[in-house]
Design an enzyme around this catalytic site. Structure first.
Site, mmCIF file in Angstrom:
data_model
loop_
_atom_site.group_PDB
_atom_site.id
_atom_site.type_symbol
_atom_site.label_atom_id
_atom_site.label_comp_id
_atom_site.label_asym_id
_atom_site.label_seq_id
_atom_site.Cartn_x
_atom_site.Cartn_y
_atom_site.Cartn_z
ATOM 1 N N TRP A 234 0.812 -1.204 0.000
ATOM 2 C CA TRP A 234 0.000 0.000 0.000
ATOM 3 C C TRP A 234 0.856 1.270 0.000
ATOM 4 O O TRP A 234 0.465 2.315 0.519
ATOM 5 C CB TRP A 234 -0.966 0.029 1.195
ATOM 6 C CG TRP A 234 -1.850 -1.173 1.248
ATOM 7 C CD1 TRP A 234 -1.645 -2.306 1.977
ATOM 8 C CD2 TRP A 234 -3.073 -1.388 0.515
ATOM 9 N NE1 TRP A 234 -2.652 -3.220 1.756
ATOM 10 C CE2 TRP A 234 -3.554 -2.682 0.871
ATOM 11 C CE3 TRP A 234 -3.804 -0.621 -0.390
ATOM 12 C CZ2 TRP A 234 -4.724 -3.216 0.344
ATOM 13 C CZ3 TRP A 234 -4.985 -1.159 -0.914
ATOM 14 C CH2 TRP A 234 -5.424 -2.440 -0.550
ATOM 15 N N LYS B 259 -6.146 -0.605 -4.853
ATOM 16 C CA LYS B 259 -6.943 0.597 -5.093
ATOM 17 C C LYS B 259 -6.139 1.542 -5.969
ATOM 18 O O LYS B 259 -4.922 1.397 -6.115
ATOM 19 C CB LYS B 259 -7.299 1.311 -3.787
ATOM 20 C CG LYS B 259 -8.318 0.613 -2.914
ATOM 21 C CD LYS B 259 -8.666 1.472 -1.697
ATOM 22 C CE LYS B 259 -9.744 0.829 -0.863
ATOM 23 N NZ LYS B 259 -10.125 1.676 0.308
ATOM 24 N N ASP C 23 -33.372 -2.540 -16.428
ATOM 25 C CA ASP C 23 -34.127 -2.061 -15.278
ATOM 26 C C ASP C 23 -34.359 -0.555 -15.371
ATOM 27 O O ASP C 23 -33.528 0.191 -15.890
ATOM 28 C CB ASP C 23 -33.351 -2.380 -13.992
ATOM 29 C CG ASP C 23 -33.923 -1.661 -12.794
ATOM 30 O OD1 ASP C 23 -35.032 -2.042 -12.377
ATOM 31 O OD2 ASP C 23 -33.280 -0.710 -12.291
ATOM 32 N N GLU D 77 -38.014 -2.667 -19.019
ATOM 33 C CA GLU D 77 -38.972 -2.568 -17.921
ATOM 34 C C GLU D 77 -39.524 -1.142 -17.933
ATOM 35 O O GLU D 77 -38.847 -0.198 -17.536
ATOM 36 C CB GLU D 77 -38.287 -2.869 -16.585
ATOM 37 C CG GLU D 77 -39.253 -2.905 -15.408
ATOM 38 C CD GLU D 77 -38.837 -2.004 -14.264
ATOM 39 O OE1 GLU D 77 -39.756 -1.545 -13.548
ATOM 40 O OE2 GLU D 77 -37.638 -1.737 -14.088
#
Length: 463
Positions: free
Chosen positions: A98, A134, A351, A412
């Site tokens: 890190w 990350k 959706d 939808e």
């Protein structure tokens, strides 16, 4: 001076001429043919741009193969990310303890950061499979932020002992890729769809897995005579109670249920049974999570979304995409291609299409059916969202043609938007089917709250 009497001949508008064919099907559309042609042109212009700049929409949607983290043939790892607001970036993770600024990235003039990490001295990749990482960004004001890469293929819950509830990004690089054994089934004459949620598919009081669904549920679906299964809650969502509708990592499948290879096995097994598989895709909005979502990725609220109030859905407490943004289109269209190509899904149930179609998101609207509500040039239709839906259907159609398969798209929509399921070249949006949620919602209310002998047949027929 001689007067020029040469007649001025206007060029025919091919889009308008094709849209006029819709009038033969529905004469009530005649006052709106110019608007339908204009809406078609909005999507066609993007297609032309993709042809010119990217080699076409199919190549444009291959961007997922370059964005994010990828293993190169020499075991180097390439990482590319879009973060235009950041002034510097580096990749941090377990692979470098890190450490900040150890693996710094270069930024180009278009807002993309890039790095190639060479293999270790023993020839192995510098980042181990399934290790945490990350991207660490520096903002113009000097602030430092750590984010999950938007194109990450795996995100998982932290271990119980870890004092943090945020999901973690992992470098997914298994030693062997899953090899599909079965080809996609042919499109049946009619779809018989079984809607399923892997997590609640077991009779036991626990979260189900892809493998359990493959072994225990698919045979039941087959025996019941269904030829299609629609999988819900597949895209990674940190909040399980959202039922999959607050997506945090769009390219990662839900780790609660198993691994990417487990899902591929599920789909492959379904294909072997003659069952097609649709993904319930959520491109209508995104989770507001910052630490493990897409929101505020580069320190701004507009990296992939609209800024301010336009970028927030207050009722759903979520962020709304800016479908007029080139990089948002890259992210979302590539997401569709990714699931078609890498997981072999046979199509999508989109959706929240009603929310996408209108600037009011359908909130508090009755939708009487008057075509002016949908096709008035100055009406509430969000034309950028509409354009994206057209492009999504273009992509699915072109992908199907390139692979020699049929890709199914279902919208939808409760609003009854006209031409939603007409072909794109006619000025339609291009969906194959509409899932008209208002009809089952009406029946639920009647069955729950109205006695059988009090049913209003007129209301049922006309409502």
């Amino acid at each position: 001076m001689t007067e020029d009497t040469t007649a001025v001949v206007s060029k025919p508008n091919p889009a308008l001429e094709k849209v006029k064919k819709l009038v033969d099907i529905d004469p009530w559309l005649e006052p709106f043919v110019e608007e339908l042609a204009y809406r078609r042109t909005l999507a066609d212009n993007w297609l032309k741009r993709f042809d010119q700049d990217e080699g076409g929409i199919l190549k444009f949607s291959d961007s997922y193969k370059k964005m994010g983290l990828h293993l190169l043939p020499d075991n180097s790892i390439e990482y590319k990310e879009y973060a235009p607001n950041a002034i510097s970036a580096c990749l941090i993770g377990e692979f470098n303890d890190w450490t900040h600024d150890k693996h710094t990235m270069t930024k180009d003039d278009f807002g993309f950061f890039h790095i190639i990490i060479p293999p270790l001295s023993n020839g192995k990749p510098a980042i181990e499979h399934n290790s945490r990482l990350k991207i660490y960004l520096t903002l113009p004001n000097g602030e430092k932020i750590a984010r999950l890469p938007p194109y990450i293929l795996r995100a998982t819950q932290p271990p119980d002992w870890y004092d943090n509830s945020n999901y973690e990004a992992r470098f997914w690089n298994p030693s062997e890729d899953y090899i599909f054994k079965n080809s996609r089934p042919k499109l049946p004459q009619s779809l018989k769809i079984y809607e399923a949620h892997v997590g609640i598919s077991t009779p036991e009081g626990k979260v189900g897995t892809y493998k359990e669904f493959t072994n225990n549920v698919l045979p039941i679906i087959k025996d019941l005579g269904y030829n299609t299964v629609q999988l819900m809650s597949i895209m990674e969502h940190a909040y399980y109670a959202s039922f999959g509708y607050q997506v945090t990592s769009f390219y990662a499948i839900s780790s609660r249920f198993g691994t990417p290879e487990d899902l591929k096995e599920l789909i492959d097994t379904a294909h072997g049974m003659g069952i097609r598989v649709l993904l319930d895709v959520v491109h209508s909005h995104a989770s507001k999570n910052i630490d493990d979502g897409l929101n505020m990725f580069d320190g701004t609220d507009y990296c992939y979304f609209h800024s301010g109030g336009k970028g927030n859905h207050d009722q759903w407490d979520s962020r709304l995409f800016n479908y007029g943004s080139y990089e948002t289109l890259r992210f979302l269209l590539s997401n569709l291609k990714f699931y078609l190509q890498e997981y072999k899904f046979d199509g999508f149930r989109f959706d929240g299409v009603t929310s996408m179609l209108y600037v009011h998101h359908g909130l508090g609207e009755g939708f009487s059916g008057d075509y002016k509500e949908y096709l008035n040039p100055w009406g509430p239709v969000d034309k950028e969202s509409l354009t994206y839906l057209m492009l999504a259907n273009d992509l699915c159609e072109k992908y199907g043609q390139s692979e020699g398969v049929s890709i199914t798209t279902v919208a939808e929509d409760v609003s009854g938007y006209p031409t939603l399921c007409r072909p794109r070249d006619e000025g339609g949006v291009g969906f194959d089917y509409r899932l008209a949620m208002s009809i089952p919602d009406m029946w639920i209310k009647i069955l729950k709250h109205v006695k059988d002998d009090e049913w209003d047949m007129g209301n049922i027929h006309f409502g």
